[in-house]
Write a protein that holds these residues in place. Sequence first.
Motif, mmCIF file in Angstrom:
data_model
loop_
_atom_site.group_PDB
_atom_site.id
_atom_site.type_symbol
_atom_site.label_atom_id
_atom_site.label_comp_id
_atom_site.label_asym_id
_atom_site.label_seq_id
_atom_site.Cartn_x
_atom_site.Cartn_y
_atom_site.Cartn_z
ATOM 1 N N LYS A 187 48.033 15.583 89.760
ATOM 2 C CA LYS A 187 46.640 15.536 89.314
ATOM 3 C C LYS A 187 45.969 16.887 89.558
ATOM 4 N N THR A 188 46.362 17.535 90.655
ATOM 5 C CA THR A 188 45.825 18.873 90.937
ATOM 6 C C THR A 188 46.345 19.882 89.922
ATOM 7 N N TYR A 189 47.595 19.719 89.482
ATOM 8 C CA TYR A 189 48.148 20.557 88.412
ATOM 9 C C TYR A 189 47.279 20.463 87.160
ATOM 10 N N ASP A 190 46.854 19.246 86.821
ATOM 11 C CA ASP A 190 45.989 19.057 85.649
ATOM 12 C C ASP A 190 44.709 19.878 85.794
ATOM 13 N N ARG A 191 44.102 19.790 86.977
ATOM 14 C CA ARG A 191 42.859 20.521 87.212
ATOM 15 C C ARG A 191 43.070 22.019 87.101
ATOM 16 N N MET A 192 44.186 22.508 87.637
ATOM 17 C CA MET A 192 44.448 23.944 87.594
ATOM 18 C C MET A 192 44.648 24.411 86.157
ATOM 19 N N ASN A 193 45.401 23.640 85.370
ATOM 20 C CA ASN A 193 45.594 24.000 83.963
ATOM 21 C C ASN A 193 44.270 24.025 83.207
ATOM 22 N N THR A 194 43.408 23.065 83.511
ATOM 23 C CA THR A 194 42.099 23.025 82.850
ATOM 24 C C THR A 194 41.270 24.257 83.199
ATOM 25 N N VAL A 195 41.289 24.640 84.480
ATOM 26 C CA VAL A 195 40.542 25.826 84.927
ATOM 27 C C VAL A 195 41.054 27.073 84.214
ATOM 28 N N VAL A 196 42.374 27.220 84.138
ATOM 29 C CA VAL A 196 42.960 28.402 83.487
ATOM 30 C C VAL A 196 42.619 28.427 82.007
ATOM 31 N N GLN A 197 42.746 27.277 81.326
ATOM 32 C CA GLN A 197 42.456 27.218 79.893
ATOM 33 C C GLN A 197 40.995 27.553 79.613
ATOM 34 N N GLU A 198 40.092 26.982 80.416
ATOM 35 C CA GLU A 198 38.665 27.262 80.212
ATOM 36 C C GLU A 198 38.370 28.748 80.407
ATOM 37 N N ASN A 199 38.985 29.343 81.416
ATOM 38 C CA ASN A 199 38.728 30.754 81.706
ATOM 39 C C ASN A 199 39.234 31.650 80.588
ATOM 40 N N VAL A 200 40.472 31.390 80.131
ATOM 41 C CA VAL A 200 41.052 32.236 79.084
ATOM 42 C C VAL A 200 40.303 32.052 77.765
ATOM 43 N N ARG A 201 39.973 30.803 77.445
ATOM 44 C CA ARG A 201 39.278 30.527 76.187
ATOM 45 C C ARG A 201 37.862 31.102 76.185
ATOM 46 N N GLY A 202 37.221 31.072 77.345
ATOM 47 C CA GLY A 202 35.846 31.554 77.404
ATOM 48 C C GLY A 202 35.714 32.888 78.113
ATOM 49 N N ILE A 203 36.750 33.721 78.027
ATOM 50 C CA ILE A 203 36.762 34.977 78.778
ATOM 51 C C ILE A 203 35.606 35.887 78.391
#
Length: 576
Positions: A187-203
């Motif tokens: 579940k923590t992996y899911d959160r980390m992937n979401t954080v990375v995706q949001e950061n890269v997409r909204g860089i």
Amino acid sequence: MIKQLLKSVREFKRDAILTPLFVVLEVVMEVAIPAVMALLIDRGIDAQDMGQIWKYGLLLIVCAMLALVFGAAAGTYAARASTGFARNLRHDMYYAVQEYSFANIDKFSTGSIVTRLTTDVTNVQNAFQMCTRIAVRCPVMLLFALVMAFRINSELALVFLAVLPVLAVGLGVLMRLVGPVFERVFKTYDRMNTVVQENVRGIRVVKAYVREEHETEKFKGVSGLLYREFSKAQKTMACSSPLMQFCMYACMLLISWFGARLIVGGSMTTGELTSLFSYAMQILMSLMMVAMVFVMITMSRASAERIAEVLAEQPDLHDPAQPVNEVRSGDIDFDHVDFSYKGEEGKLALRGVELHIKAGQTVGILGGTGAAKSTLVQLIPRLYDATHGTVRVGGVDVRDYSIAALRDQVAMVLQKNVLFSGTIKENLRWGNENASDEELQRVCRLAQADDFIRQMPAGYDTHIEQGGTNVSGGQKQRICIARALLKKPKILILDDSTSAVDTKTDALIRKAFAEEIPDTTKIIIAQRVSSVQDADQIVILDGGVVQAVGTHEELLAGNPIYQEIYEQQTRKGGEQ
């Protein structure tokens, strides 16, 4: 769950079956080697008989070579079966997601789906390979080695039976402690992937607001949590190694002690004691490998459940038994339509919608933020189903159509415009993969996109970066409109799709629509009155309820909401 996952083995069943077969043959050869070694020592070396030494020496070489061949075959088939299983699993999950309705997709975050398709599938793949090899090898080796040990000396072999319960209880306790930790880890992996995706997409937004440090801290937080959870699991599992070492050395000491007394007493030979040591190592190594299998199965169980959850999710939109495959016209009727995203009566996004649109009409939809404008139009191509009431297109209930046939005649440009990596031509041909260059240019002229595309270095062959980051918001919107027009739909829905273009371009697009596609029903969701004031009907939505329907003149004369919007936007400096 296991039965559902094993459906993905399919064409690799043969490899999955041959793997344990070769594993068993490999184990037979490995178990035979200590027995042959005992004969070599007792009948050859101790008896100083070279003939026996050659005989059993060659037999040892044959057993070793066969063990090598069977082991290599088992490894080859196991690798092929596990990688094929993982490939099919990803395929099945990906296609399952493609079949989801919007309601199904809402249940999973993007980061969660990515984690399930990558990390979770890899965990299950490793567990599958271990189950076909190690999980077969260990119990078979344990059983055969125990049988051979009892054949040599049944009293001395009881040492193993005394140690096994201690090991089994210890490993069971460890598995029970570590299981919930691994569930939290994924579940923590899911959160980390979401954080990375949001950061890269909204860089760009991150940099514009100088929030790099905030994003870094957010990532460090979830990454640190992942580290702590994994460390806790690994520390717990690390206890298995000392436990195994204790059991192993205890067995060795007991066998050495009792075996030496038996040799002195003449009831055991040196070769038998030597082979017993080998069987002790095989038994204890088997137990150690069983512990590894338990760890992998414990890790993969959480992954397997998450994968099964994706595969078990049933799309809530289905084609009827005898679907209608032709949309006769662009007529649209909403009859007493209620809609809730979660099907809850007390949380309706739309209430009592009664709306009738004739084919070829242009209809504008206005309303404040959260008025359910997008929700309303998403019921037309059946992205969601109405909770109550009926939505009809061309006089037919949308639930009676083939979903593909309906959506093929309803082109929708969503609020969030999406372009895919590839050329402009490739993005446009999402509307019609067989469209000619002339057709592409025609729809781009209608969408006022042709001019800026020709000014690009490679024209229509210009490469679009992922997400369309190398074109402006207005250019992206116009390309998406052109893509929708290429479908030649009976209904065209623009969900606030000209918000990023200037009023002049917006007017040119509407003029082109009126002249070039008069028979297409056009629904325009907009924030500007100027974008819809020439429409045949204007629908005012407020809180999911249709407050008024009429022309610009009718609403301006009698609807307070429309009057307020109009006055705000036409006041000096108010028009955008």
